[in-house]
Design a protein around this motif. Structure first.
Motif, PDB file in Angstrom:
ATOM      1  N   LEU A 171     119.688  59.994  94.042  1.00  0.00           N
ATOM      2  CA  LEU A 171     119.657  59.183  95.161  1.00  0.00           C
ATOM      3  C   LEU A 171     118.857  57.905  94.783  1.00  0.00           C
ATOM      4  N   LEU A 172     118.060  57.950  93.907  1.00  0.00           N
ATOM      5  CA  LEU A 172     117.300  56.719  93.433  1.00  0.00           C
ATOM      6  C   LEU A 172     118.012  55.869  92.702  1.00  0.00           C
ATOM      7  N   GLU A 173     118.761  56.557  91.815  1.00  0.00           N
ATOM      8  CA  GLU A 173     119.612  55.655  91.006  1.00  0.00           C
ATOM      9  C   GLU A 173     120.907  55.079  91.798  1.00  0.00           C
ATOM     10  N   ASN A 174     121.283  55.601  92.917  1.00  0.00           N
ATOM     11  CA  ASN A 174     122.087  55.035  93.642  1.00  0.00           C
ATOM     12  C   ASN A 174     121.679  54.095  95.004  1.00  0.00           C
ATOM     13  N   ALA A 175     120.454  53.811  95.184  1.00  0.00           N
ATOM     14  CA  ALA A 175     119.807  53.488  96.133  1.00  0.00           C
ATOM     15  C   ALA A 175     120.079  52.004  95.960  1.00  0.00           C
ATOM     16  N   GLY A 176     120.356  51.443  95.012  1.00  0.00           N
ATOM     17  CA  GLY A 176     120.367  49.765  94.751  1.00  0.00           C
ATOM     18  C   GLY A 176     119.180  49.130  95.501  1.00  0.00           C
ATOM     19  N   ALA A 177     119.603  48.006  96.324  1.00  0.00           N
ATOM     20  CA  ALA A 177     118.527  47.287  96.907  1.00  0.00           C
ATOM     21  C   ALA A 177     117.733  48.045  97.777  1.00  0.00           C
ATOM     22  N   ARG A 178     117.966  49.137  98.385  1.00  0.00           N
ATOM     23  CA  ARG A 178     117.295  49.877  99.314  1.00  0.00           C
ATOM     24  C   ARG A 178     115.724  50.471  98.569  1.00  0.00           C
ATOM     25  N   LEU A 179     115.839  50.328  97.194  1.00  0.00           N
ATOM     26  CA  LEU A 179     114.689  51.184  96.503  1.00  0.00           C
ATOM     27  C   LEU A 179     113.846  49.906  95.959  1.00  0.00           C
ATOM     28  N   ALA A 180     112.533  50.046  96.372  1.00  0.00           N
ATOM     29  CA  ALA A 180     111.664  48.831  96.368  1.00  0.00           C
ATOM     30  C   ALA A 180     110.635  49.581  95.317  1.00  0.00           C
ATOM     31  N   ARG A 181     110.358  48.941  94.105  1.00  0.00           N
ATOM     32  CA  ARG A 181     109.406  49.237  92.797  1.00  0.00           C
ATOM     33  C   ARG A 181     108.168  48.475  93.189  1.00  0.00           C
ATOM     34  N   ILE A 182     107.268  49.166  93.376  1.00  0.00           N
ATOM     35  CA  ILE A 182     105.947  48.669  93.613  1.00  0.00           C
ATOM     36  C   ILE A 182     104.919  48.592  92.503  1.00  0.00           C
ATOM     37  N   PRO A 183     104.502  47.625  91.867  1.00  0.00           N
ATOM     38  CA  PRO A 183     103.519  47.533  90.735  1.00  0.00           C
ATOM     39  C   PRO A 183     102.351  48.226  91.170  1.00  0.00           C
ATOM     40  N   VAL A 184     101.832  49.190  90.212  1.00  0.00           N
ATOM     41  CA  VAL A 184     100.508  49.744  90.847  1.00  0.00           C
ATOM     42  C   VAL A 184      99.765  50.248  89.401  1.00  0.00           C
ATOM     43  N   HIS A 185      98.451  49.755  89.383  1.00  0.00           N
ATOM     44  CA  HIS A 185      97.720  49.885  88.170  1.00  0.00           C
ATOM     45  C   HIS A 185      97.222  51.390  88.221  1.00  0.00           C
ATOM     46  N   ASP A 186      98.025  52.293  88.040  1.00  0.00           N
ATOM     47  CA  ASP A 186      97.845  53.823  87.969  1.00  0.00           C
ATOM     48  C   ASP A 186      98.697  54.659  87.118  1.00  0.00           C
ATOM     49  N   PRO A 187      98.239  54.944  85.876  1.00  0.00           N
ATOM     50  CA  PRO A 187      98.893  55.489  84.726  1.00  0.00           C
ATOM     51  C   PRO A 187      99.293  57.031  85.463  1.00  0.00           C
ATOM     52  N   GLY A 188      98.541  57.521  86.241  1.00  0.00           N
ATOM     53  CA  GLY A 188      98.665  58.733  86.680  1.00  0.00           C
ATOM     54  C   GLY A 188     100.072  59.126  87.334  1.00  0.00           C
ATOM     55  N   ILE A 189     100.796  57.993  87.565  1.00  0.00           N
ATOM     56  CA  ILE A 189     102.001  58.292  88.072  1.00  0.00           C
ATOM     57  C   ILE A 189     103.133  58.632  87.012  1.00  0.00           C
ATOM     58  N   HIS A 190     102.674  58.631  86.059  1.00  0.00           N
ATOM     59  CA  HIS A 190     103.484  59.315  84.900  1.00  0.00           C
ATOM     60  C   HIS A 190     103.297  60.646  84.345  1.00  0.00           C
ATOM     61  N   LEU A 191     101.965  60.926  84.490  1.00  0.00           N
ATOM     62  CA  LEU A 191     101.406  62.053  83.954  1.00  0.00           C
ATOM     63  C   LEU A 191     101.926  63.429  84.643  1.00  0.00           C
TER      64      LEU A 191
END
Length: 206
Positions: A171-191
């Protein structure tokens, strides 16, 4: 989103996996004297949501989740969702949890139970960035997307038909412009904790 819109926000925590790469018992492994899943649940409960729907398969994980909610005085906001087809993969867990959401849900966060280090401020930033029920909002750190992901209400039917072990990735890969990527200062989003060495890394980062 406006304040009135946030009244329809819900959260899902996926906690039905067996943790095979960890060697089993992953979500019950201790971090800061609490089960791993307790940290994800705490962050979800601190998010601007009405309730937190936790998808579980293991009775011991369910007990840990319920104990955590009581400790946080948030039992009334916890909804435990048993997943009978957990062996099918993450898609089944998310499908089952999404099916349990009420009809007036305006958007839903999807948290992973093995991600213990997400900054509680991150979900609030994502909620503020959701402009339409047709959108998806995800955090971005150092150019890489992470969790949790916030799905507008239009995506609920798709979440309720997922299968396999990749969750909502397609769903994320096919969302196109509907997917908003919001920059955050949070390395925990990857752990995320997949293996014992990941848990050791999380402990070292405390």
């Amino acid at each position: 989103m406006t304040q009135s819109d946030t009244n329809g926000l819900e959260a899902v925590v996926l906690a039905a996996g067996r943790g095979v790469r960890f060697g089993g018992g992953k979500l019950l492994a201790l971090l800061d004297d609490a089960p791993l899943v307790a940290h994800a649940l705490r962050t979800a409960l601190l998010s601007p949501v009405r309730r937190v729907f936790v998808a579980v398969a293991d009775p011991a994980v369910r007990a840990a989740v319920e104990t955590t909610a009581r400790r946080l005085k948030a039992s009334e906001r916890l909804v435990v969702v048993p997943v009978e087809s957990a062996d099918e993969g993450m898609g089944a867990s998310l499908r089952t949890a999404a099916a349990a959401l009420p009809d007036d849900t305006t958007a839903v966060f999807v948290f992973l139970g093995d991600m213990p280090a997400i900054d509680p401020a991150t979900p609030t930033l994502l909620a503020r960035a959701l402009k339409s029920p047709h959108d998806i909002v995800a955090p971005l750190h150092l150019g890489r997307r992470g969790h949790p992901v916030l799905f507008g209400a239009t995506w609920l039917p798709a979440l309720r038909t997922l299968s396999g072990d990749e969750g909502a990735r397609a769903l994320l890969e096919n969302a196109g412009a509907r997917l908003a990527r919001i920059p955050v200062h949070d390395p925990g989003i990857h752990l995320d904790v997949d293996r014992p060495e990941d848990l050791a890394r999380a402990i070292e980062g405390r």
